[in-house]
Write an enzyme that holds these catalytic residues in place. Sequence first.
Site, PDB file in Angstrom:
ATOM      1  CG  HIS A  11     -14.442  -7.276 -33.523  1.00  0.00           C
ATOM      2  ND1 HIS A  11     -13.837  -6.578 -32.391  1.00  0.00           N
ATOM      3  CD2 HIS A  11     -13.447  -7.484 -34.658  1.00  0.00           C
ATOM      4  CE1 HIS A  11     -12.573  -6.189 -33.282  1.00  0.00           C
ATOM      5  NE2 HIS A  11     -12.426  -6.687 -34.480  1.00  0.00           N
ATOM      6  NE  ARG A  62     -10.194  -9.041 -33.160  1.00  0.00           N
ATOM      7  CZ  ARG A  62      -9.194  -9.732 -33.589  1.00  0.00           C
ATOM      8  NH1 ARG A  62      -8.645 -10.973 -32.958  1.00  0.00           N
ATOM      9  NH2 ARG A  62      -8.547  -9.672 -34.551  1.00  0.00           N
ATOM     10  CD  GLU A  89      -9.012  -7.055 -39.181  1.00  0.00           C
ATOM     11  OE1 GLU A  89      -9.017  -7.360 -40.382  1.00  0.00           O
ATOM     12  OE2 GLU A  89      -9.304  -6.005 -38.487  1.00  0.00           O
ATOM     13  CG  HIS A 187     -12.361  -9.728 -37.579  1.00  0.00           C
ATOM     14  ND1 HIS A 187     -11.939  -9.773 -36.600  1.00  0.00           N
ATOM     15  CD2 HIS A 187     -12.831 -10.672 -37.904  1.00  0.00           C
ATOM     16  CE1 HIS A 187     -12.163 -10.751 -35.957  1.00  0.00           C
ATOM     17  NE2 HIS A 187     -12.744 -11.700 -36.626  1.00  0.00           N
TER      18      HIS A 187
END
Length: 254
Positions: A11, A62, A89, A187
């Site tokens: 991202h 995100r 993440e 991520h």
Amino acid sequence: MSKYTIVMLRHGESEWNKENKFCGWYDANLSPAGVAEAVAGGKALKEANYEFDIAHTSLLTRAQVTLKNVLEQIGQTDLPTEKTWRLNERHYGALTGLNKAETAAKHGEEQVKIWRRSFDVPPPPMEADHPYYDNIRNDPRYKDGPSEEEFPKCESLKLTIERTLPYWNNTIVPQMKEGKKILIAAHGNSLRGIVKHLDAMSDEAIMGLNLPTGIPFVYELDENMKPVVSMKFLGDEETVKKAMEAVANQGKAK
């Protein structure tokens, strides 16, 4: 000879990346710079004439907003998309919300490097009295998973890979074998897990790998899912180099 192609991107810069905070499972949005990075990533894909059959992303805003901006650029806003916590993440536990440079000044750069980059040492766990515990643990987006047993309080890269790879093996690989062209927007650490697996990197080597934000990278794989081309970035060389250096500098005391 390459049989399958898959494109991944981390991202764009988030609001907490910008503030140099440990983000993990906190749902920070993209910063204005992050939106611009996602748009640039989409333009790079368009210029290289990439089209996709399906996308995969995490449950975090995100990554989803990055994907949305990319798909707008390549004219595929209606692309079928699968979302999973397994691409989230790494969970930074008790470090979530702390400024990385302040944490380095307090605990020492070496300790922060161990927490951020060691393969199997998790940070301290996020307990119920943590300011972001309720925000994350009771978020309705997790109603369908992870289960009570699977929900992390903190994760090392090793633990992140252990929950990411089953999704790669059981969902993404079968789709590639069906001939689907796939885009993953996720991520830094969930993607590092996939890269480590594909390139058979050592635990030490993956610690030194820094994925830049918002720059797509391509893997071409043979019939056994082994790389013929590894991590080919789409973007000019200088942009890629600067982005990777910026990621490496995040855990250093200012």
